[in-house]
Design a protein around this motif. Structure first.
Motif, short mmCIF file in Angstrom:
data_model
loop_
_atom_site.label_atom_id
_atom_site.label_comp_id
_atom_site.label_asym_id
_atom_site.label_seq_id
_atom_site.Cartn_x
_atom_site.Cartn_y
_atom_site.Cartn_z
N ILE A 1 0.45 42.25 18.02
CA ILE A 1 1.43 42.96 18.70
C ILE A 1 1.55 44.55 19.05
N GLU A 2 0.65 44.78 18.10
CA GLU A 2 0.64 46.72 18.41
C GLU A 2 -0.54 47.09 19.03
N LEU A 3 -0.96 46.32 19.85
CA LEU A 3 -2.43 46.28 21.09
C LEU A 3 -1.62 46.06 22.22
N SER A 4 -2.68 46.68 22.95
CA SER A 4 -2.24 46.30 24.56
C SER A 4 -2.58 44.95 25.09
N GLY A 5 -2.39 44.96 25.92
CA GLY A 5 -2.45 43.20 26.62
C GLY A 5 -3.40 42.52 26.87
N GLY A 6 -3.60 43.68 27.82
CA GLY A 6 -5.92 43.83 27.82
C GLY A 6 -6.72 43.14 26.32
N MET A 7 -6.14 44.01 25.60
CA MET A 7 -6.93 43.95 23.93
C MET A 7 -6.71 42.92 23.43
N ARG A 8 -5.01 42.76 23.78
CA ARG A 8 -5.01 40.64 23.28
C ARG A 8 -5.49 40.12 23.35
N GLN A 9 -5.41 39.70 25.18
CA GLN A 9 -7.02 39.08 25.59
C GLN A 9 -8.22 38.85 25.30
N ARG A 10 -8.64 39.85 24.72
CA ARG A 10 -10.48 40.02 24.75
C ARG A 10 -9.54 39.48 23.29
N ILE A 11 -9.59 39.65 22.56
CA ILE A 11 -9.11 38.94 21.08
C ILE A 11 -9.13 37.42 21.53
N ALA A 12 -8.15 36.63 22.33
CA ALA A 12 -8.13 35.42 22.61
C ALA A 12 -9.04 34.73 22.80
N ARG B 1 2.41 37.36 11.89
CA ARG B 1 2.64 38.03 10.79
C ARG B 1 1.16 38.20 10.65
N TYR B 2 -0.17 37.87 11.32
CA TYR B 2 -1.20 38.02 10.88
C TYR B 2 -2.66 39.34 11.31
N THR B 3 -3.29 39.52 10.35
CA THR B 3 -3.91 40.67 11.79
C THR B 3 -5.01 40.15 12.50
N VAL B 4 -6.11 40.90 12.93
CA VAL B 4 -6.92 40.63 13.96
C VAL B 4 -7.68 39.72 13.61
N GLN B 5 -7.91 40.33 12.27
CA GLN B 5 -9.67 39.63 11.26
C GLN B 5 -8.41 37.70 11.01
N ARG B 6 -7.49 38.03 10.18
CA ARG B 6 -7.26 36.51 9.98
C ARG B 6 -7.36 35.94 10.97
N VAL B 7 -7.03 36.41 12.51
CA VAL B 7 -6.15 35.42 13.70
C VAL B 7 -8.21 34.81 14.09
N VAL C 1 -8.13 29.96 26.27
CA VAL C 1 -8.28 31.01 27.09
C VAL C 1 -6.77 30.79 27.17
N PHE C 2 -5.82 31.34 26.98
CA PHE C 2 -4.35 31.54 27.16
C PHE C 2 -3.64 32.23 28.31
N GLN C 3 -2.58 32.04 29.44
CA GLN C 3 -2.06 33.09 30.28
C GLN C 3 -1.29 33.80 28.71
N ASP C 4 -0.68 33.49 28.12
CA ASP C 4 -0.05 34.86 27.15
C ASP C 4 -0.68 34.78 25.70
N PRO C 5 -1.90 35.31 24.98
CA PRO C 5 -2.13 34.80 24.18
C PRO C 5 -1.45 35.69 23.10
N LEU C 6 0.05 36.41 23.35
CA LEU C 6 0.51 36.80 22.28
C LEU C 6 1.49 35.47 21.66
N SER C 7 1.68 35.05 22.06
CA SER C 7 2.45 33.73 21.84
C SER C 7 2.03 32.64 21.29
N SER C 8 0.51 32.44 21.67
CA SER C 8 -0.71 32.03 20.20
C SER C 8 -0.92 32.95 19.46
N PHE C 9 -0.31 33.76 18.97
CA PHE C 9 -1.01 34.29 17.90
C PHE C 9 0.37 34.50 16.78
N ASP C 10 0.39 33.84 15.66
CA ASP C 10 1.19 33.90 14.22
C ASP C 10 0.82 35.65 14.45
#
Length: 552
Positions: free
Chosen positions: A429-440, A384-390, A373-382
Motif C-alpha cells: 500500500i506504500e508503493l505506487s500502482g506500477g510498483m505493485r503490479q511489478r510485485i504481482a 498486513r504483509y510486507t513485500v518480503q512476506r508476499v 496477474v490480476f487487474q488490481d494487485p492491491l486487493s490480492s495482497f494481505d
C-alpha cells in the motif's frame, strides 16, 4: 463539442488548496482553479500527483485525518471548509454526484444495485416508489446496462466490472446534480461501453451543470474537457484550453504524458504488424480448452449460458489475447482454465493431461505451472504483509527453502521485474500502482510457471506506467519462454502484445485468428464494431483537428 458561454460566477472556486495527512508532506500543494456551469475541467497526471485527493476534497471525502487548508474553497457560494457531516449529506448525491474508480468498493455489497440508487432518489427527490422504480430502469438504459430489470435485482459481486461501473455512474447522476465529479469513469470499460458512457457524459452537459473529470486517458480528456489542468507532485504545473494543453503543451512533463499515451495506444497499421502466429505451430501445447461451457442461475431463477462450447489451444511462448465487452464470458472462461470455476461441459488439458483426471496432489503441482496477474494487485495482497512476506508465501509454495535461499530468490525476482530489493521491507500500500503490479508479476513468476494469465494487467495504470509494464511483460516472455493468456478490453493493447486473438460476445467466440488478420480484415460485424469504437484523442471538433499520432 460546442463550448458553452460561462456565467460570471464560478460554481466551484478553489484557491491555494493544501491537503496533508498526519505529519507527512502535503499531497496537494497550493492548487487553484475555477469551474463554471456548462464547463468540463479535466485533472490529469500520474498516480500520486494529487488529482484524486483534490477531487475527493470537494465532496468531503479527503480521508480520515486529512488536514485541509485553502484561501477559498466554495461550491455555489457555500463555504466547503465550514461544512459539517449534516451539510455534506445534503450536498453529496443531491447537488454533487461522485463517480469513484473502484466500483466494487463503492457499491454496497449487501444490497442489490437498484436499491442503492433507490436510496439516493428517496433522500434527494420527491418521487413516488413507482416513479423511482421507473427512474432506475431509465438510468440503467441510459448507461447501457442490458436487461435493466434483472440487473437492478443483482448484487455488485454478481455483475462484471464494466456493469458495476455503469451502475455507479447511474447512481451518481440519478438526482441530476449541479456538479458531476468522475474519477477515472471509463478505466474498467471496454471500447464500445466506453463510447456509450462518453456519449452519456457529454449528453449530461448543459448550461446548468459542471463536470470535473479525473483521468489518465488522454482520449477521454480530449473528448470531454474544455480545459485541462496537469498535476504533478501535488501541484498544477500547466492549465489551459484542451487544444493548447494536448496539442501544443508547454511543459516537458505534459509532453512526456502524451508520448507515453502514443507508445501504448498509437494506431498501428494491421497489415504492417508482425505475424508470429505461424511461428508457434510446431511448439508444444501447454493449455488446451475443449468445448468448455458454463451456465449460471440468475436471481430470477432462470439458468443462463455465459460460455457456449469453446475450444482453443495455447502453445509455449505464445500470447493469446481474449477480448470482448463486459459480460462477454472472457473472465468466466479464464476461471475455468484456472480450475477456479467448474465447467458444465468440456475439459481443460494441461500439457495434454485432462485437469479433471488429476489427483488433488497432482492438481496442486500442476497449478504452479499457471500463474495469474490480476487487474488490481492491491486487493490480492494481505494489507498486513510486507513485500518480503508476499513473495515468501509464493516461494514457499514453489518449494524454496526458508531463510537466506528464500530471501535471495525474492531479490532475484524483484530485479527481474526491475525493482530495487529495498522494497522488500515495505508494504504494497506504500508503493505506487506500477510498483505493485511489478510485485504481482514477481509473485506470479516465483513458481517458474509455463503460463502467465494476465487479467486486465494495465487498465488501471497511468499511460506512462502502462508502457513500462507492457514492455516488461514482453521482455519476460522473451527471456523466460512464457506462454501468456492476455485478457483485456483495450484492443490497442491486445494488438500490441498478442500473437493470436479470440473475440467473445455473449459467451460465444465470434472470431479468432492471428492478430494481424483479425485487425486488418475482421469478418464478424461485432469485431468491426469493437475496432470502430476504439477512442481517438480528439481536439475540439469545431477546430477540425484530430491528433492521429496519439489515436488509440
Amino acid at each position: 463539442m460546442t463550448t458553452l458561454i460561462a456565467p460570471t460566477r464560478p460554481l466551484i472556486e478553489v484557491s491555494d488548496l493544501r491537503v496533508g495527512f498526519a505529519t507527512a508532506v502535503p499531497v496537494v500543494k497550493g492548487v487553484s482553479f475555477q469551474l463554471y456551469r456548462g464547463e468540463c475541467l479535466a485533472l490529469v497526471g500520474e498516480s500520486g500527483s494529487g488529482k484524486s485527493v483534490t477531487s475527493r476534497t470537494l465532496v468531503g471525502l479527503a480521508g480520515q485525518g486529512a488536514r485541509i487548508q485553502a484561501a477559498r474553497l466554495r461550491f455555489d457560494e457555500q463555504d466547503l471548509l465550514a461544512c459539517r457531516a449534516r451539510d455534506w449529506q445534503g450536498i453529496r448525491g443531491g447537488r454533487i454526484g461522485f463517480v469513484m474508480q473502484d466500483a466494487l468498493g463503492s457499491l454496497d455489497p449487501l444490497r442489490p444495485v437498484g436499491r442503492e440508487i433507490d436510496e439516493a432518489l428517496r433522500l434527494h427527490t420527491e418521487l413516488t416508489r413507482e416513479q423511482r422504480e421507473q427512474r432506475i430502469i431509465d438510468l440503467f438504459h441510459a448507461v447501457g446496462i442490458p436487461q435493466p430489470e434483472l440487473r437492478a435485482r443483482q448484487y455488485p459481486h454478481q455483475l462484471s466490472g464494466g456493469l458495476r461501473q455503469r451502475a455507479l455512474i447511474a447512481s451518481a447522476i440519478a438526482c441530476e446534480p449541479d456538479l458531476l465529479i468522475a474519477d477515472e469513469p471509463t478505466t474498467a470499460l471496454d471500447a464500445t461501453v466506453q463510447a456509450q458512457v462518453m456519449d452519456l457524459l457529454i449528453s449530461l452537459r448543459s448550461r446548468e451543470r459542471a463536470m470535473l473529470v479525473v483521468s489518465h486517458d488522454m482520449a477521454v480528456v480530449s473528448r470531454l474537457a474544455d480545459r485541462v489542468a496537469v498535476m504533478r507532485n501535488g501541484e498544477i504545473i500547466e492549465q489551459g484550453p484542451v487544444e493548447q494543453v494536448l496539442y501544443a503543451p508547454r511543459e516537458s512533463y505534459t509532453k512526456s504524458l502524451l508520448r507515453a499515451a502514443a507508445a501504448v495506444h498509437v494506431r498501428r497499421d494491421p497489415a504492417l504488424s508482425s505475424d508470429n502466429a505461424d511461428a508457434f505451430a510446431e511448439r508444444p501445447t501447454v493449455v488446451e480448452a475443449r468445448e468448455l461451457s458454463k451456465r449460471f442461475l440468475g436471481p430470477d431463477g432462470q439458468s443462463r449460458t455465459v460460455v457456449t462450447p469453446t475450444s482453443f489451444t495455447l502453445r509455449a511462448g505464445e500470447t493469446l489475447g481474449i477480448v470482448g465487452e463486459s459480460g462477454s464470458g472472457k473472465t468466466t472462461l479464464t476461471r475455468m482454465l484456472l480450475a477456479l470455476e467448474k465447467p458444465d461441459g468440456g475439459q481443460v488439458l494441461l500439457r495434454g493431461r485432462p485437469w479433471r483426471e488429476l489427483s488433488s496432489a497432482q492438481q496442486r503441482e500442476e497449478r504452479k505451472r499457471i500463474q495469474v496477474v490480476f487487474q488490481d494487485p492491491l486487493s490480492s495482497f494481505d494489507p498486513r504483509y510486507t513485500v518480503q512476506r508476499v513473495l515468501d508465501e509464493a516461494l514457499a509454495v514453489a518449494g524454496v527453502a526458508r531463510g537466506e535461499p528464500r530471501r535471495q530468490r525474492a531479490e532475484e525476482l524483484l530485479r527481474l521485474v526491475q525493482l530495487d530489493p529495498q522494497v522488500l521491507a515495505r508494504r504494497p500500500i506504500e508503493l505506487s500502482g506500477g510498483m505493485r503490479q511489478r510485485i504481482a508479476i514477481a509473485r506470479a513468476l516465483a513458481a517458474e510457471p509455463d503460463v502467465l494469465v494476465c487479467d486486465e494487467p494495465v487498465s488501471a495504470l497511468d499511460v506512462s506506467v502502462q508502457a513500462q509494464i507492457l514492455q516488461l511483460l514482453a521482455d519476460l516472455k522473451q527471456r523466460l519462454g512464457l506462454a501468456c493468456l492476455f485478457i483485456s478490453h483495450d484492443l490497442g493493447v491486445v494488438q500490441q502484445v498478442s500473437d493470436r486473438v479470440l473475440v467473445m460476445k455473449d459467451g460465444v467466440v465470434v472470431e479468432s485468428g492471428p492478430v494481424r488478420e483479425v485487425f486488418a480484415r475482421p469478418r464478424h460485424a461485432y469485431t468491426r464494431t469493437l475496432l470502430a469504437a476504439i477512442p481517438f484523442l480528439y481536439i475540439h471538433e469545431e477546430r477540425g483537428v484530430r491528433v492521429e499520432a496519439i489515436a488509440h
